[in-house]
Motif scaffolding. Sequence first.
Motif, PDB file in Angstrom:
ATOM      1  N   UNK A  52      -5.681  -8.000   3.678  1.00 22.64           N
ATOM      2  CA  UNK A  52      -5.670  -7.341   2.333  1.00 22.64           C
ATOM      3  C   UNK A  52      -6.479  -6.140   2.277  1.00 22.64           C
ATOM      4  N   UNK A  53      -7.654  -5.907   3.057  1.00 21.00           N
ATOM      5  CA  UNK A  53      -8.186  -4.461   3.031  1.00 21.00           C
ATOM      6  C   UNK A  53      -7.195  -3.379   3.451  1.00 21.00           C
ATOM      7  N   UNK A  54      -6.117  -3.728   4.680  1.00 23.48           N
ATOM      8  CA  UNK A  54      -5.609  -2.589   4.991  1.00 23.48           C
ATOM      9  C   UNK A  54      -4.474  -2.503   3.875  1.00 23.48           C
ATOM     10  N   UNK A  55      -3.769  -3.403   3.412  1.00 25.25           N
ATOM     11  CA  UNK A  55      -2.750  -3.169   2.557  1.00 25.25           C
ATOM     12  C   UNK A  55      -3.433  -2.434   1.027  1.00 25.25           C
ATOM     13  N   UNK A  56      -4.699  -2.858   0.644  1.00 23.35           N
ATOM     14  CA  UNK A  56      -5.264  -2.146  -0.645  1.00 23.35           C
ATOM     15  C   UNK A  56      -5.479  -0.585  -0.159  1.00 23.35           C
ATOM     16  N   UNK A  57      -6.161  -0.397   1.101  1.00 19.85           N
ATOM     17  CA  UNK A  57      -6.384   0.879   1.301  1.00 19.85           C
ATOM     18  C   UNK A  57      -5.186   1.676   1.526  1.00 19.85           C
ATOM     19  N   UNK A  58      -3.880   1.281   2.252  1.00 16.39           N
ATOM     20  CA  UNK A  58      -2.844   1.963   2.227  1.00 16.39           C
ATOM     21  C   UNK A  58      -2.130   2.104   0.980  1.00 16.39           C
ATOM     22  N   UNK A  59      -2.346   1.401  -0.200  1.00 17.81           N
ATOM     23  CA  UNK A  59      -1.545   1.597  -1.525  1.00 17.81           C
ATOM     24  C   UNK A  59      -2.662   2.582  -2.097  1.00 17.81           C
ATOM     25  N   UNK A  60      -3.878   2.671  -1.901  1.00 14.23           N
ATOM     26  CA  UNK A  60      -4.791   3.707  -2.449  1.00 14.23           C
ATOM     27  C   UNK A  60      -4.241   4.894  -2.083  1.00 14.23           C
ATOM     28  N   UNK A  61      -4.080   5.068  -0.689  1.00 16.20           N
ATOM     29  CA  UNK A  61      -3.802   6.398   0.155  1.00 16.20           C
ATOM     30  C   UNK A  61      -2.380   6.825  -0.379  1.00 16.20           C
ATOM     31  N   UNK A  62      -1.495   5.995  -0.624  1.00 14.32           N
ATOM     32  CA  UNK A  62      -0.268   6.306  -0.886  1.00 14.32           C
ATOM     33  C   UNK A  62       0.197   6.456  -2.592  1.00 14.32           C
ATOM     34  N   UNK A  63      -0.950   5.743  -3.491  1.00 15.15           N
ATOM     35  CA  UNK A  63      -0.717   5.747  -4.727  1.00 15.15           C
ATOM     36  C   UNK A  63       0.225   4.860  -5.185  1.00 15.15           C
ATOM     37  N   UNK A  64       0.184   3.687  -4.681  1.00 16.26           N
ATOM     38  CA  UNK A  64       1.098   2.760  -5.050  1.00 16.26           C
ATOM     39  C   UNK A  64       0.713   1.842  -6.403  1.00 16.26           C
ATOM     40  N   UNK A  65       1.661   1.343  -6.937  1.00 12.32           N
ATOM     41  CA  UNK A  65       1.348   0.562  -8.130  1.00 12.32           C
ATOM     42  C   UNK A  65       0.464  -0.815  -7.925  1.00 12.32           C
ATOM     43  N   UNK A  66      -0.354  -1.096  -9.093  1.00 14.89           N
ATOM     44  CA  UNK A  66      -1.050  -2.294  -9.025  1.00 14.89           C
ATOM     45  C   UNK A  66      -0.439  -3.580  -8.787  1.00 14.89           C
ATOM     46  N   UNK A  67       0.487  -4.003  -9.645  1.00 12.68           N
ATOM     47  CA  UNK A  67       1.205  -5.227  -9.455  1.00 12.68           C
ATOM     48  C   UNK A  67       2.080  -5.412  -8.036  1.00 12.68           C
ATOM     49  N   UNK A  68       2.557  -4.582  -7.533  1.00 10.61           N
ATOM     50  CA  UNK A  68       3.373  -4.848  -6.325  1.00 10.61           C
ATOM     51  C   UNK A  68       2.198  -4.650  -5.128  1.00 10.61           C
ATOM     52  N   UNK A  69       1.270  -3.768  -5.223  1.00 12.30           N
ATOM     53  CA  UNK A  69       0.328  -3.981  -4.494  1.00 12.30           C
ATOM     54  C   UNK A  69      -0.712  -5.348  -4.365  1.00 12.30           C
ATOM     55  N   UNK A  70      -0.743  -5.694  -5.201  1.00 14.75           N
ATOM     56  CA  UNK A  70      -1.554  -6.998  -5.333  1.00 14.75           C
ATOM     57  C   UNK A  70      -0.861  -8.075  -4.927  1.00 14.75           C
ATOM     58  N   UNK A  71       0.604  -8.407  -5.031  1.00 16.74           N
ATOM     59  CA  UNK A  71       1.385  -9.309  -4.775  1.00 16.74           C
ATOM     60  C   UNK A  71       1.685  -8.952  -3.214  1.00 16.74           C
TER      61      UNK A  71
END
Length: 82
Positions: free
Chosen positions: A14-33
């Motif tokens: 979960x931490x890796x996915x969230x950090x990658x999303x923050x780095x890439x500026x991904x959206x919240x909904x897709x990132x959480x799923x």
Amino acid sequence: MARTYACIFALLGMIVVLLRAIKNGAGFDGTIMQAMATTVLLAVVGMIVGMIAQATVDESTRNQLQAELDALAEVDQSQPTS
């Protein structure tokens, strides 16, 4: 041990996915799923790895204890009784 491994793997995923999303500026909904899916998948993998590790430790301990008991039994049999 299996639950511990499952928790560690799940949180790490979960931490890796969230950090990658923050780095890439991904959206919240897709990132959480994606983070939840990764958490579930890695929890299952961690559970399997933990069960294998527990079985390995149990078997090793059992073999070592049995070897010590066998050695002790040999010593007792080699000593003459009075």
